[in-house]
Design an enzyme around this catalytic site. Sequence first.
Site, PDB file in Angstrom:
ATOM      1  N   VAL A  64      36.980 -52.236 133.105  1.00 46.48           N
ATOM      2  CA  VAL A  64      37.152 -51.565 134.348  1.00 46.48           C
ATOM      3  C   VAL A  64      36.151 -50.454 134.397  1.00 46.48           C
ATOM      4  CG1 VAL A  64      38.820 -49.963 135.522  1.00 46.48           C
ATOM      5  CG2 VAL A  64      39.638 -51.916 134.346  1.00 46.48           C
ATOM      6  N   HIS A  65      35.707 -50.061 135.526  1.00 47.39           N
ATOM      7  CA  HIS A  65      34.395 -49.140 135.618  1.00 47.39           C
ATOM      8  C   HIS A  65      35.253 -47.652 135.431  1.00 47.39           C
ATOM      9  CE1 HIS A  65      31.331 -46.487 137.444  1.00 47.39           C
ATOM     10  NE2 HIS A  65      30.655 -47.539 137.238  1.00 47.39           N
ATOM     11  N   PRO A  66      34.585 -46.795 134.910  1.00 45.48           N
ATOM     12  CA  PRO A  66      35.278 -45.332 134.879  1.00 45.48           C
ATOM     13  C   PRO A  66      35.742 -44.854 136.155  1.00 45.48           C
ATOM     14  CG  PRO A  66      33.343 -45.523 133.465  1.00 45.48           C
ATOM     15  CD  PRO A  66      33.302 -46.721 134.025  1.00 45.48           C
ATOM     16  N   ALA A 121      37.038 -46.751 138.462  1.00 46.00           N
ATOM     17  CA  ALA A 121      38.165 -47.322 138.793  1.00 46.00           C
ATOM     18  C   ALA A 121      39.509 -47.146 137.788  1.00 46.00           C
ATOM     19  CB  ALA A 121      37.975 -48.706 139.116  1.00 46.00           C
ATOM     20  N   VAL A 164      37.279 -52.415 139.907  1.00 42.64           N
ATOM     21  CA  VAL A 164      35.772 -52.612 139.787  1.00 42.64           C
ATOM     22  C   VAL A 164      35.492 -52.472 138.367  1.00 42.64           C
ATOM     23  CG1 VAL A 164      33.274 -51.332 140.365  1.00 42.64           C
ATOM     24  CG2 VAL A 164      35.327 -51.162 141.926  1.00 42.64           C
TER      25      VAL A 164
END
Length: 339
Positions: free
Chosen positions: A229-231, A233, A165
Amino acid sequence: MLVFRPSRLADLPAIEKIAAKSPVGVTSLPDNRERLYAKIEASVKSMEAEVNGNGEESYFFVLEDTCTGELVGTSGIVASAGYQEPFYNYRNETLIHASRELGVHSKIHVLSLCHDLTGNTLLTSFYIDEPYQYTEWSDLLSRARLLMIAAHPQRFGDAVVSEMVGLSDDHGNSPFWDGVGRLFFDIDYAQAELYCGIKGRSFIAELLPQHPIYVPLLPESAQEAIGQVHPTAMLPFEILINEGFETERYVDIFDGGCVVQARTANIRTIAEHRRYKTEIGLVAEDAPTYLIANRKLADYRATVGAVLVDEPSGKVRLSLALATALNVAEGDPIQICPL
């Protein structure tokens, strides 16, 4: 004890709750009852099918607290990404622009829409409740899938990929989507991800520009989001990087999140796992702890526990409680891997 097992239709209400908690961008875990039911049903059928190659099968798993019956996580495998529709991504590329007369030679970063990864096995649907994050249980939830692949290699591809994500804010706005996708669709990122989770991604990919996108022409916020990358994920991302997965080459078409990939045979859990016969007996409390899984299919089980390895006999001793959780009896084949 937490046990990793295939999902079943009776799990639907609990999986709905998990899907409602999963972050925006996890399109493989849509907050939609009909799609979740179909996902579980497809997994059940895949487990029952006779398979000699990676095709349309998909496998959806849950992490269950055997003491309470509560489900605390999910993860999945798609045997062949893009089997029914192309599996679209953007490929990071460099174009050379040169003019001998002007003495100009420049390298330009571009994104090219492609479906190079179609046919690879895809890891999906990772979610685990917060109390279990960054513990041996999150390790189990991700890596038990890899032990499943090791046990039944004929069902999966020669390479494995997973989409991470990408960046979005607290309101669900994605800088990459706003800088690229939204120019071609009058919908926001959250809506695009919802449509993708329910209807598939081809209808969106087919309307995106087919020619390369010149990254320097994008807004700075969109450029900075590429490959990020989203935190939420970072946990599954770090687990797969530790497994030997690599980034760099591909990014997601919606939020620009990185796509990680590895040759199946080179993945650490698959390369390092070992197979033994089950022995049931007493195991000291200070015995080494491993990832442990049986080698079944519809009755696949995996967990974390202390075992005693006896290399000369080719056996692993498990406690009765552990053997019961794994659904194995004396002499059954079993596989283990270090945490």
